[in-house]
Enzyme design. Structure first.
Site, PDB file in Angstrom:
ATOM      1  N   CYS A 213       0.839  -1.171   0.000  1.00 51.54           N
ATOM      2  CA  CYS A 213       0.000   0.000   0.000  1.00 51.54           C
ATOM      3  C   CYS A 213       0.887   1.238   0.000  1.00 51.54           C
ATOM      4  O   CYS A 213       2.101   1.137   0.124  1.00 51.54           O
ATOM      5  CB  CYS A 213      -0.842   0.017   1.280  1.00 51.54           C
ATOM      6  SG  CYS A 213      -1.627  -1.571   1.605  1.00 51.54           S
TER       7      CYS A 213
ATOM      8  N   ARG B 128       0.865   1.973  -5.895  1.00 47.93           N
ATOM      9  CA  ARG B 128       1.144   0.935  -4.899  1.00 47.93           C
ATOM     10  C   ARG B 128      -0.105   0.142  -4.520  1.00 47.93           C
ATOM     11  O   ARG B 128      -0.024  -0.805  -3.739  1.00 47.93           O
ATOM     12  CB  ARG B 128       1.735   1.576  -3.635  1.00 47.93           C
ATOM     13  CG  ARG B 128       2.939   2.441  -3.917  1.00 47.93           C
ATOM     14  CD  ARG B 128       3.391   3.138  -2.662  1.00 47.93           C
ATOM     15  NE  ARG B 128       3.931   2.190  -1.719  1.00 47.93           N
ATOM     16  CZ  ARG B 128       5.188   1.780  -1.703  1.00 47.93           C
ATOM     17  NH1 ARG B 128       6.039   2.269  -2.567  1.00 47.93           N
ATOM     18  NH2 ARG B 128       5.594   0.914  -0.821  1.00 47.93           N
TER      19      ARG B 128
ATOM     20  N   TRP C 149      -3.666  -1.976  -1.236  1.00 45.02           N
ATOM     21  CA  TRP C 149      -3.654  -3.192  -2.054  1.00 45.02           C
ATOM     22  C   TRP C 149      -3.856  -4.322  -1.047  1.00 45.02           C
ATOM     23  O   TRP C 149      -2.975  -4.615  -0.241  1.00 45.02           O
ATOM     24  CB  TRP C 149      -2.311  -3.325  -2.769  1.00 45.02           C
ATOM     25  CG  TRP C 149      -2.205  -4.535  -3.652  1.00 45.02           C
ATOM     26  CD1 TRP C 149      -2.759  -4.701  -4.876  1.00 45.02           C
ATOM     27  CD2 TRP C 149      -1.463  -5.731  -3.387  1.00 45.02           C
ATOM     28  NE1 TRP C 149      -2.414  -5.924  -5.386  1.00 45.02           N
ATOM     29  CE2 TRP C 149      -1.623  -6.584  -4.494  1.00 45.02           C
ATOM     30  CE3 TRP C 149      -0.684  -6.177  -2.313  1.00 45.02           C
ATOM     31  CZ2 TRP C 149      -1.041  -7.840  -4.571  1.00 45.02           C
ATOM     32  CZ3 TRP C 149      -0.100  -7.436  -2.394  1.00 45.02           C
ATOM     33  CH2 TRP C 149      -0.281  -8.249  -3.510  1.00 45.02           C
TER      34      TRP C 149
ATOM     35  N   ASN D  75       1.747   0.032   5.770  1.00 41.52           N
ATOM     36  CA  ASN D  75       2.159  -0.671   4.555  1.00 41.52           C
ATOM     37  C   ASN D  75       3.025  -1.836   4.999  1.00 41.52           C
ATOM     38  O   ASN D  75       4.062  -1.622   5.626  1.00 41.52           O
ATOM     39  CB  ASN D  75       2.954   0.268   3.638  1.00 41.52           C
ATOM     40  CG  ASN D  75       3.661  -0.475   2.519  1.00 41.52           C
ATOM     41  OD1 ASN D  75       3.144  -1.476   2.022  1.00 41.52           O
ATOM     42  ND2 ASN D  75       4.831  -0.001   2.140  1.00 41.52           N
ATOM     43  N   GLY D  76       2.599  -3.049   4.681  1.00 43.94           N
ATOM     44  CA  GLY D  76       3.378  -4.218   5.074  1.00 43.94           C
ATOM     45  C   GLY D  76       2.450  -5.358   5.458  1.00 43.94           C
ATOM     46  O   GLY D  76       1.241  -5.306   5.190  1.00 43.94           O
TER      47      GLY D  76
ATOM     48  N   GLU E  66       7.560 -12.172 -22.076  1.00 43.84           N
ATOM     49  CA  GLU E  66       7.166 -10.841 -21.603  1.00 43.84           C
ATOM     50  C   GLU E  66       5.874 -10.387 -22.303  1.00 43.84           C
ATOM     51  O   GLU E  66       4.986  -9.816 -21.670  1.00 43.84           O
ATOM     52  CB  GLU E  66       8.317  -9.845 -21.824  1.00 43.84           C
ATOM     53  CG  GLU E  66       7.988  -8.389 -21.574  1.00 43.84           C
ATOM     54  CD  GLU E  66       7.498  -8.069 -20.155  1.00 43.84           C
ATOM     55  OE1 GLU E  66       7.559  -8.934 -19.262  1.00 43.84           O
ATOM     56  OE2 GLU E  66       7.010  -6.933 -19.965  1.00 43.84           O
TER      57      GLU E  66
ATOM     58  N   LYS F 103       2.331  -9.356 -20.443  1.00 43.22           N
ATOM     59  CA  LYS F 103       1.603  -8.100 -20.688  1.00 43.22           C
ATOM     60  C   LYS F 103       0.138  -8.393 -20.968  1.00 43.22           C
ATOM     61  O   LYS F 103      -0.759  -7.764 -20.419  1.00 43.22           O
ATOM     62  CB  LYS F 103       2.172  -7.325 -21.880  1.00 43.22           C
ATOM     63  CG  LYS F 103       3.484  -6.614 -21.714  1.00 43.22           C
ATOM     64  CD  LYS F 103       3.473  -5.474 -20.736  1.00 43.22           C
ATOM     65  CE  LYS F 103       3.713  -5.947 -19.358  1.00 43.22           C
ATOM     66  NZ  LYS F 103       4.851  -5.949 -18.659  1.00 43.22           N
TER      67      LYS F 103
ATOM     68  N   GLU G  14      -1.808  -9.739 -17.823  1.00 45.74           N
ATOM     69  CA  GLU G  14      -2.001  -8.843 -16.675  1.00 45.74           C
ATOM     70  C   GLU G  14      -3.016  -7.735 -16.957  1.00 45.74           C
ATOM     71  O   GLU G  14      -3.704  -7.303 -16.041  1.00 45.74           O
ATOM     72  CB  GLU G  14      -0.685  -8.300 -16.111  1.00 45.74           C
ATOM     73  CG  GLU G  14       0.101  -7.346 -16.944  1.00 45.74           C
ATOM     74  CD  GLU G  14       1.447  -6.985 -16.320  1.00 45.74           C
ATOM     75  OE1 GLU G  14       1.570  -6.927 -15.088  1.00 45.74           O
ATOM     76  OE2 GLU G  14       2.396  -6.756 -17.082  1.00 45.74           O
TER      77      GLU G  14
ATOM     78  N   HIS H  85       5.500 -31.059 -26.622  1.00 41.47           N
ATOM     79  CA  HIS H  85       5.626 -32.019 -25.517  1.00 41.47           C
ATOM     80  C   HIS H  85       4.505 -31.848 -24.499  1.00 41.47           C
ATOM     81  O   HIS H  85       4.745 -31.867 -23.293  1.00 41.47           O
ATOM     82  CB  HIS H  85       6.994 -31.871 -24.854  1.00 41.47           C
ATOM     83  CG  HIS H  85       8.119 -32.174 -25.787  1.00 41.47           C
ATOM     84  ND1 HIS H  85       8.308 -33.402 -26.360  1.00 41.47           N
ATOM     85  CD2 HIS H  85       9.104 -31.386 -26.290  1.00 41.47           C
ATOM     86  CE1 HIS H  85       9.359 -33.369 -27.168  1.00 41.47           C
ATOM     87  NE2 HIS H  85       9.851 -32.153 -27.131  1.00 41.47           N
TER      88      HIS H  85
ATOM     89  N   LYS I  90       1.771  -1.656  -8.833  1.00 40.40           N
ATOM     90  CA  LYS I  90       3.024  -1.449  -9.560  1.00 40.40           C
ATOM     91  C   LYS I  90       4.247  -1.830  -8.742  1.00 40.40           C
ATOM     92  O   LYS I  90       5.236  -2.313  -9.267  1.00 40.40           O
ATOM     93  CB  LYS I  90       3.135   0.009 -10.000  1.00 40.40           C
ATOM     94  CG  LYS I  90       4.330   0.251 -10.870  1.00 40.40           C
ATOM     95  CD  LYS I  90       4.074   1.251 -11.951  1.00 40.40           C
ATOM     96  CE  LYS I  90       5.165   1.209 -12.993  1.00 40.40           C
ATOM     97  NZ  LYS I  90       5.062   0.035 -13.872  1.00 40.40           N
TER      98      LYS I  90
HETATM   99  C1  G6P Z   1       4.842  -5.826  -9.850  1.00 36.94           C
HETATM  100  C2  G6P Z   1       4.442  -5.088 -11.117  1.00 36.94           C
HETATM  101  C3  G6P Z   1       5.216  -5.635 -12.303  1.00 36.94           C
HETATM  102  C4  G6P Z   1       6.706  -5.561 -12.037  1.00 36.94           C
HETATM  103  C5  G6P Z   1       7.068  -6.300 -10.747  1.00 36.94           C
HETATM  104  C6  G6P Z   1       8.510  -6.043 -10.344  1.00 36.94           C
HETATM  105  O1  G6P Z   1       4.344  -7.113  -9.876  1.00 36.94           O
HETATM  106  O2  G6P Z   1       3.056  -5.200 -11.347  1.00 36.94           O
HETATM  107  O3  G6P Z   1       4.911  -4.868 -13.463  1.00 36.94           O
HETATM  108  O4  G6P Z   1       7.401  -6.118 -13.110  1.00 36.94           O
HETATM  109  O5  G6P Z   1       6.255  -5.834  -9.666  1.00 36.94           O
HETATM  110  O6  G6P Z   1       8.643  -4.694 -10.029  1.00 36.94           O
HETATM  111  P1  G6P Z   1      10.024  -3.938  -9.967  1.00 36.94           P
HETATM  112  O7  G6P Z   1       9.689  -2.555  -9.478  1.00 36.94           O
HETATM  113  O8  G6P Z   1      10.880  -4.694  -9.008  1.00 36.94           O
HETATM  114  O9  G6P Z   1      10.590  -3.937 -11.346  1.00 36.94           O
END
Ligand code: G6P
Length: 589
Positions: A2, A27, A71, A95-96, A462, A466, A469, A485, A584
């Protein structure tokens, strides 16, 4: 995890808290709340949903308060689980994660205490309230409660009738800042920076008391500590979407700039000491999470190909509990956009404890990861708002490829130049727009596959992340040769398959997989620089990206995949900037 913010001063607190929370929404954004103190009485406002739901509270009087954007970890996202949590005269934001919350709650309940929420946080409010009633000193009450807590926390606490804010930090980030007759605390610097202010990042185990007169810091034994405050005058301008509908789309458009700024930043910085250490290295380890982990996979491919130095990439959440083996002369690279991801931080710390020098590749100057690292390699992507990482991924690749090239050359090997990449990413961006036409195949799909070999596989993984998510469509990034396989059983006419084919030496092999999925009725989409492949009868549609050194090709091939995810999410009515359940920056385990 958070975002928390707190302020005390001469100006009204509510607008400061709400504006600060907006900067912290990356966050978490499932619920939000503020508590503002006016004449000793505290008024609470909490709502489910984004910070904008709290606008009604902007007019609240009072010059001291705390705020939170959530969050959810413990307890569903709803008003009663939103912070501030309260007990008696105590209000706090957290937060934690408090790992012993269940045991502590049980103990409190046995003494007749009643809980109003499902959160772990509320138990901290109960403990602080208990000690506060006993001793009457808020700092001491918070300290006493913290001694009972197991887990991670950044707290900001106020009490009715008190003109002070008490903060505590353990394994969650917390920054304090002061100006003329005012003091602030927040989960990140951006939320507390402002003209004429100075700031200090609190250390683990520290406590702070904020008053109009300033900030007093204390260590884990409550002994006074004196810390340097650095200028924090640059108020981060709230990022704007400009002409774009969403931050994500804007941030994809900024990929070329992010790559250019990262490369030129490294060229203009003296990293000779790091290069020296790098060139003596026998093994490279990368620790990271999410998209940053994928940039590590791309780096492994480039580093091994160009320099022949064995490179391992670890999910930080696994690494930290895996009792990792670090041979002598291992260099560990911790990659993180935010520099605050709890698992990456812990993994970097562990590598350091086991004797490895640690390089932080981060996008935020004053982040926790930079503080524990021996070397910092900044990515210059600029602030990234959308939860799904895009430009920061490309900036990470730029920084990591820079290291791979330096390493190869340092070992007397030839390595291609990176100079053309900014222009090539721009061309890939223009070409990538073509993926918008693929959208209808994905909106009716049951699931999707992204295939590739070698570096192309890294881009495929990757691209798949994307898509899932932000569109919530089940999707998998897979090694093209491995499909047969078992996984091929999942492929049918409602399974669009995206193949990334940028390495000429592997193209025919990947095309075998294309034939196999085509034969099962799957629509096939190609991201490739090779026109003749794009013309194959098995291919429903393709995007032609520029050619580049295959080891660096994820830098380009990922761009159409980022755009594809964006367009599919839009077509499905999702919010690409704020996908459900995600945040994020993940500062909890
Ligand atoms: C979260 C975000 C991802 C990100 C990951 C690592 O899960 O939603 O988009 O890749 O954290 O974040 P960082 O800040 O360590 O790159």
């Amino acid at each position: 995890m958070c975002g928390i913010v707190a302020c005390i001063g001469k100006r009204r607190a509510a607008p400061i808290l709400l504006d600060g929370l907006k900067k912290l929404e990356y966050r978490g954004y499932d619920s939000a709340g503020i508590a503002v103190s006016e004449g000793g009485a505290v008024v609470l406002a909490r709502r489910k949903g984004a910070v904008s739901q709290l606008e009604f509270a902007r007019a609240y009087p009072g010059t001291m308060g705390i705020g939170h954007t959530r969050w959810a970890t413990h307890g569903a996202p709803c008003e009663r689980n939103a912070h501030p949590q309260t007990c008696g005269r105590i209000f706090l934001v957290h937060n934690g994660i408090l790992e012993n919350a269940a045991a502590l709650k049980k103990e409190c309940r046995e003494q007749g205490e009643v809980f109003a929420s499902d959160t772990d946080t509320e138990v901290a409010a109960h403990l602080i309230d208990r000690y506060f009633r006993e001793g009457g000193d808020l700092l001491h009450a918070v300290w006493s409660a913290c001694r009972q807590l197991v887990g991670s926390y950044a707290f900001a606490v106020i009490a009715e009738g008190r003109e002070e804010i008490v903060c505590a930090r353990r394994h969650s980030p917390l920054v304090v800042a002061k100006g003329d007759g005012e003091a602030y605390a927040a989960s990140d610097l951006g939320a507390v920076a402002g003209a004429g202010r100075t700031a200090c990042v609190m250390e683990d185990g520290e406590f702070a008391r904020l008053t109009q007169e300033g900030i007093a810091l204390f260590d884990a034994d409550l002994a006074s500590v004196v810390r340097d405050f650095f200028p924090a005058g640059e108020e981060a301008a709230a990022p704007e979407k400009g002409t774009f509908r969403h931050f994500m789309r804007k941030e994809i458009a900024q990929v070329p700039l992010a790559v250019e700024n990262t490369l030129s930043g490294l060229q203009n910085q003296d990293i000779s000491k790091l290069i020296e250490v790098l060139c003596q290295t026998k093994y490279l380890h990368v620790v990271a999470c999410g998209t940053a982990y994928h940039s590590g996979l791309c780096f492994k491919y480039a580093a091994e190909k160009l320099s022949r130095v064995p490179t391992e990439v670890f999910l930080a959440s696994e690494y930290r509990y895996a009792d990792p083996v670090l041979p002598d002369h291992t260099l560990t690279i911790a990659v993180s956009q935010s520099g605050e991801t709890a698992d990456t931080l812990a993994a970097g710390q562990l590598a350091g404890e086991r004797g490895s020098p640690v390089v932080a590749v981060t996008n935020v100057e004053h982040c926790s990861l930079n503080r524990i690292a021996d070397f910092v390699v900044p990515t210059c992507a600029g602030q990234e708002v959308a939860v799904a990482a895009t430009k920061s991924f490309n900036a990470q690749l730029a920084a990591l490829y820079y290291l791979a090239v330096a390493l190869a050359r340092g070992r007397g090997m030839r390595a291609p130049s990176l100079a053309g990449l900014p222009v090539l990413t721009h061309e890939a961006l223009l070409a990538g727009e073509g993926v918008a036409a693929w959208t209808p195949y994905f909106t009716v799909a049951r699931s999707a596959f992204f295939l590739g070999r070698g570096a192309d596989r890294c881009a495929a993984i990757e691209g798949s992340l994307k898509l899932k998510e932000i569109s919530y469509l089940p999707s998998e990034g897979y090694a093209a040769g491995e499909l047969k396989h078992g996984t091929l059983a999942l492929v049918d006419a409602r399974t669009p398959v995206v193949a990334v084919v940028c390495d000429e030496t592997l193209a025919d092999k990947t095309m075998n997989a294309v034939h196999e999925v085509y034969a099962r009725g799957a629509p096939v989409f190609l991201v490739t620089p090779f026109e003749e492949l794009a013309r194959s009868e098995q291919v429903t549609a393709s995007v032609l990206i520029p050619r580049c050194e295959p080891a660096f090709s994820p830098m380009l091939s990922v761009i159409p995949l980022q755009l594809l995810a964006y367009h599919v999410a839009l077509a499905l009515g999702r919010d690409p900037d704020k996908p459900r359940n995600l945040a994020k920056s993940v500062t909890v385990e």
